[in-house]
Structures are given as C-alpha cells and as structure tokens.
Scaffold this motif. Structure first.
Motif, mmCIF file in Angstrom:
data_model
loop_
_atom_site.group_PDB
_atom_site.id
_atom_site.type_symbol
_atom_site.label_atom_id
_atom_site.label_comp_id
_atom_site.label_asym_id
_atom_site.label_seq_id
_atom_site.Cartn_x
_atom_site.Cartn_y
_atom_site.Cartn_z
ATOM 1 N N MET A 1 -16.598 -78.768 35.034
ATOM 2 C CA MET A 1 -15.582 -78.836 33.992
ATOM 3 C C MET A 1 -15.775 -80.089 33.136
ATOM 4 S SD MET A 1 -11.461 -78.346 34.444
ATOM 5 C CE MET A 1 -11.699 -76.682 35.054
ATOM 6 N N MET A 2 -16.131 -81.189 33.761
ATOM 7 C CA MET A 2 -16.372 -82.412 33.000
ATOM 8 C C MET A 2 -17.542 -82.217 32.035
ATOM 9 S SD MET A 2 -15.766 -85.670 35.533
ATOM 10 C CE MET A 2 -16.000 -86.801 34.171
ATOM 11 N N ARG A 3 -18.580 -81.544 32.484
ATOM 12 C CA ARG A 3 -19.742 -81.327 31.619
ATOM 13 C C ARG A 3 -19.400 -80.393 30.465
ATOM 14 N NH1 ARG A 3 -23.836 -83.804 33.333
ATOM 15 N NH2 ARG A 3 -23.970 -84.473 35.499
ATOM 16 N N GLU A 4 -18.588 -79.379 30.757
ATOM 17 C CA GLU A 4 -18.177 -78.456 29.696
ATOM 18 C C GLU A 4 -17.352 -79.171 28.631
ATOM 19 O OE1 GLU A 4 -16.048 -75.360 31.613
ATOM 20 O OE2 GLU A 4 -17.780 -74.635 32.746
ATOM 21 N N SER A 5 -16.532 -80.122 29.075
ATOM 22 C CA SER A 5 -15.622 -80.779 28.142
ATOM 23 C C SER A 5 -16.290 -81.935 27.394
ATOM 24 C CB SER A 5 -14.395 -81.314 28.881
ATOM 25 O OG SER A 5 -14.770 -82.362 29.767
ATOM 26 N N LYS B 1 -2.592 -77.983 30.379
ATOM 27 C CA LYS B 1 -1.907 -77.536 31.598
ATOM 28 C C LYS B 1 -2.590 -76.345 32.265
ATOM 29 C CE LYS B 1 2.872 -79.119 31.261
ATOM 30 N NZ LYS B 1 4.286 -78.718 31.233
ATOM 31 N N GLU B 2 -3.083 -75.392 31.467
ATOM 32 C CA GLU B 2 -3.632 -74.178 32.071
ATOM 33 C C GLU B 2 -4.872 -74.477 32.903
ATOM 34 O OE1 GLU B 2 -5.245 -69.730 30.807
ATOM 35 O OE2 GLU B 2 -4.250 -70.997 29.326
ATOM 36 N N ARG B 3 -5.817 -75.180 32.319
ATOM 37 C CA ARG B 3 -7.046 -75.502 33.052
ATOM 38 C C ARG B 3 -6.749 -76.479 34.189
ATOM 39 N NH1 ARG B 3 -12.589 -76.220 30.165
ATOM 40 N NH2 ARG B 3 -13.183 -75.128 32.062
ATOM 41 N N PHE B 4 -5.809 -77.370 33.963
ATOM 42 C CA PHE B 4 -5.404 -78.292 35.009
ATOM 43 C C PHE B 4 -4.912 -77.515 36.230
ATOM 44 C CE2 PHE B 4 -2.125 -80.799 37.165
ATOM 45 C CZ PHE B 4 -2.770 -82.011 37.376
ATOM 46 N N GLY B 5 -4.064 -76.508 35.991
ATOM 47 C CA GLY B 5 -3.546 -75.714 37.085
ATOM 48 C C GLY B 5 -4.631 -74.957 37.826
ATOM 49 N N GLU B 6 -5.658 -74.498 37.094
ATOM 50 C CA GLU B 6 -6.760 -73.771 37.721
ATOM 51 C C GLU B 6 -7.537 -74.664 38.678
ATOM 52 O OE1 GLU B 6 -9.138 -72.388 34.507
ATOM 53 O OE2 GLU B 6 -7.616 -71.006 33.732
ATOM 54 N N LEU B 7 -7.723 -75.919 38.291
ATOM 55 C CA LEU B 7 -8.519 -76.831 39.113
ATOM 56 C C LEU B 7 -7.689 -77.538 40.170
ATOM 57 C CD1 LEU B 7 -11.315 -78.206 39.524
ATOM 58 C CD2 LEU B 7 -10.517 -80.005 38.000
ATOM 59 N N MET B 8 -6.423 -77.863 39.826
ATOM 60 C CA MET B 8 -5.624 -78.758 40.657
ATOM 61 C C MET B 8 -4.482 -78.059 41.380
ATOM 62 S SD MET B 8 -7.194 -81.645 40.061
ATOM 63 C CE MET B 8 -6.098 -83.003 40.458
ATOM 64 N N GLY B 9 -4.496 -76.737 41.429
ATOM 65 C CA GLY B 9 -3.396 -76.005 42.030
ATOM 66 C C GLY B 9 -3.419 -75.963 43.550
ATOM 67 N N MET B 10 -4.535 -76.345 44.146
ATOM 68 C CA MET B 10 -4.634 -76.390 45.603
ATOM 69 C C MET B 10 -4.833 -77.836 46.028
ATOM 70 S SD MET B 10 -4.752 -74.422 48.405
ATOM 71 C CE MET B 10 -5.332 -72.790 47.867
ATOM 72 N N ASN C 1 -7.519 -93.337 31.032
ATOM 73 C CA ASN C 1 -8.233 -93.292 32.313
ATOM 74 C C ASN C 1 -7.974 -92.004 33.094
ATOM 75 O OD1 ASN C 1 -9.028 -96.016 31.838
ATOM 76 N ND2 ASN C 1 -7.031 -96.696 32.582
ATOM 77 N N ILE C 2 -7.094 -91.142 32.595
ATOM 78 C CA ILE C 2 -6.721 -89.945 33.354
ATOM 79 C C ILE C 2 -7.374 -88.730 32.695
ATOM 80 C CG2 ILE C 2 -4.830 -88.571 34.296
ATOM 81 C CD1 ILE C 2 -3.035 -91.031 34.072
ATOM 82 N N PHE C 3 -8.576 -88.419 33.145
ATOM 83 C CA PHE C 3 -9.348 -87.325 32.563
ATOM 84 C C PHE C 3 -8.583 -86.002 32.617
ATOM 85 C CE2 PHE C 3 -11.998 -83.635 33.598
ATOM 86 C CZ PHE C 3 -12.733 -83.519 32.431
ATOM 87 N N PHE C 4 -7.830 -85.803 33.697
ATOM 88 C CA PHE C 4 -7.161 -84.521 33.913
ATOM 89 C C PHE C 4 -6.233 -84.139 32.766
ATOM 90 C CE2 PHE C 4 -7.828 -86.382 38.197
ATOM 91 C CZ PHE C 4 -8.740 -85.468 38.668
ATOM 92 N N LEU C 5 -5.646 -85.129 32.108
ATOM 93 C CA LEU C 5 -4.701 -84.825 31.037
ATOM 94 C C LEU C 5 -5.386 -84.183 29.840
ATOM 95 C CD1 LEU C 5 -2.466 -88.032 31.107
ATOM 96 C CD2 LEU C 5 -1.911 -85.764 32.002
ATOM 97 N N ARG C 6 -6.696 -84.382 29.707
ATOM 98 C CA ARG C 6 -7.420 -83.797 28.576
ATOM 99 C C ARG C 6 -7.733 -82.325 28.788
ATOM 100 N NH1 ARG C 6 -9.809 -89.047 28.847
ATOM 101 N NH2 ARG C 6 -11.781 -88.357 29.739
ATOM 102 N N MET C 7 -7.468 -81.814 29.985
ATOM 103 C CA MET C 7 -7.738 -80.407 30.274
ATOM 104 C C MET C 7 -6.707 -79.473 29.648
ATOM 105 S SD MET C 7 -8.479 -80.452 34.336
ATOM 106 C CE MET C 7 -9.711 -81.484 35.096
#
Length: 277
Positions: A181-185, A244-253, A236-242
């Motif tokens: 995901m980091m490489r895609e973004s 909410k939808e993509r964040f939930g896909e990666l961080m839901g577990m 410093n918080i890479f996750f916020l650039r995703m």
C-alpha cells in the motif's frame, strides 16, 4: 462473579500510540461495556511542534508540545470511549540515537523499578483482567516502547494480579500488505536497501505465531478519527493519508500474542476476554 466490571488496561509510550495499535480494541470493548484504562507513559514532548517544527530545531518547545499533545490525547480518548486515562508524564526520550535518550528525567533513563512501582499502583487500583503493551523490542525498537514493555512486565511481578497479558504485534501477511500500500501511494518509491528490508522483516510475527485476532472493522472509523485527533503529528502518521475506507481495509484487524493466561482459553482466539466471560 463480582460486581466489578471487566477491565482492559493498555500501556502505551506516547500520545497517539493508543490509536495506532489498540484503537480498535479500546473502542470495541468500550462499546461492549468493558472498562477501558489507558496508561500513557511519556508526555510526547519530542513530537512535532506547531507548523511541523522538529525537535532540536529553533522554536521547538518540548513543554508546549507536551501540553498540546495532552489535549490531543484527551480528544482521542473521547473518540475511543476510553473510560480512564492515566498519564505518567515522563519526558519523551525521542527516537533511538537522539540526544534526548540520555536526558536526565527521560523515560529511557528512568529506573525500571521506579516506573514499574507507579504502574503497579495503578494496576492494584484498576485490577485489570487484560493488560496490553509492546513486546521486548517495543514493536520496532523505539526506546520508550521498550521501556513501556519493561515497566509493564515488572509491575505485573510486583502485584498479586493474574490478568491475561498480551503484546501487540502484526502478522507478516499484514506487513506485506502495508508495504504494498505504501508503494502504491508513493509512486517511484525506491526499493528499501538490504539493511532496511532486514529491519522490516524483524517486525511482527509469522501468521501462525499470532495467538489473537480481534476483528475491529466496525470500529475502524473511530480508530481513524482518534488518530486524526493527533493533528499536530499528522505529517508522521502515514495511515491518515489512506482515507477511512482503505484504512479500514488494512487496520480493521488488531493482532496480539498472548504471553500470560490463567483461563486456559484455546488459541488462536478472537477475543482478548476469551475465558473471562
């Protein structure tokens, strides 16, 4: 059975750590009526200042940064439904190798037994059924994360309590998805050098060594908003650039390794409170 509510205690190093690693379980268990206690060990004073000014740069005021981050921490706890916030307020030690690692009064320089004694008092007060913190390497080697692990495990030894104890982790399959995901973004992002690749490979565990997989997908929006509450550290918080939808896909577990247990609950498990209710 007693009238005392089931209680989760999460021990973290800095403001914003609570959202990244355990925001989902804090929100989920709060919604289930479980008491959620967050212990934040440092003041976060080595974070970015207003306008993104970095530690050590002109205009960076650690005391002002700490005050700002305390407000953000309180806002994050409100989003997650945390019932009790406790702060030890040790000085942030900064990243590995920073001069702040050696500063008198920093968390990294605090004797483990001293920090553990303070945490043990909180454990005796709240009597947690589940305790969550980092592994021996602080997940990725941050001095304050390592110190949080050390004082947590020492504090448990100082008490008569026998909670289930977990260390946060990430399965290697999720680490691979995160790297992709980091490489895609970040188009054109270079391949990591061998040393960086080896360091990344040390983070987390093989999937079959992860004992506990807690589905927090329904709370991923709260987790995202809790991270967003730490706006001063947004760079410093890479996750916020995703988003909410993509964040939930990666961080839901959210995933953990169970290291202490008196319940005999079978693993792998889907609930930190398996065997307790």
């Amino acid at each position: 059975m007693t009238d005392r509510p089931l209680t989760l205690m999460a021990v973290h190093a800095h403001p914003d750590d609570e959202a990244t690693g355990t925001g989902g379980v804090l929100a989920r268990y709060a919604a289930e009526g479980i008491r959620t206690v967050l212990v934040t060990c440092t003041d976060g004073g080595c974070g970015d200042g207003p306008g993104g000014v970095k530690p050590g740069d002109p205009g960076h005021d650690p005391a002002a940064v700490a005050a700002m981050r305390r407000q953000e921490l309180e806002a994050s706890c409100e989003v997650l439904g945390v019932s009790d916030l406790e702060t030890l307020d040790y000085a942030d030690s900064g990243m590995i190798g920073w001069p702040s690692n050696e500063a008198p009064g920093s968390f990294w320089q605090t004797p483990v037994e001293k920090g553990a004694a303070r945490l043990a008092e909180l454990m005796r007060h709240y009597r947690p059924d589940v305790v969550v913190t980092y592994d021996e390497n602080g997940f990725y080697g941050h001095p304050d994360h390592i110190q949080a692990h050390r004082i947590t495990m020492a504090a448990l030894e100082m008490t008569e309590l026998t909670p289930k104890v977990y260390w946060t982790t990430m399965p290697h399959s999720a680490m691979r998805r995160f790297e992709e995901m980091m490489r895609e973004s970040q188009e054109g992002m270079p391949e990591p050098d061998p040393a960086e690749a080896d360091a990344l490979a040390e983070i987390g565990l093989p999937d079959d060594e992860v004992t506990t997989w807690v589905d927090t997908t329904a709370f991923s929006g709260q987790k995202f908003d809790a991270l967003a509450a730490h706006a001063s550290q947004g760079e410093n918080i890479f996750f916020l650039r995703m988003g909410k939808e993509r964040f939930g896909e990666l961080m839901g577990m959210e995933t953990f390794v169970r290291v202490k247990d008196a319940t005999g609950a079978a693993v792998p498990e889907k609930d930190l409170f398996a065997g307790l209710r």
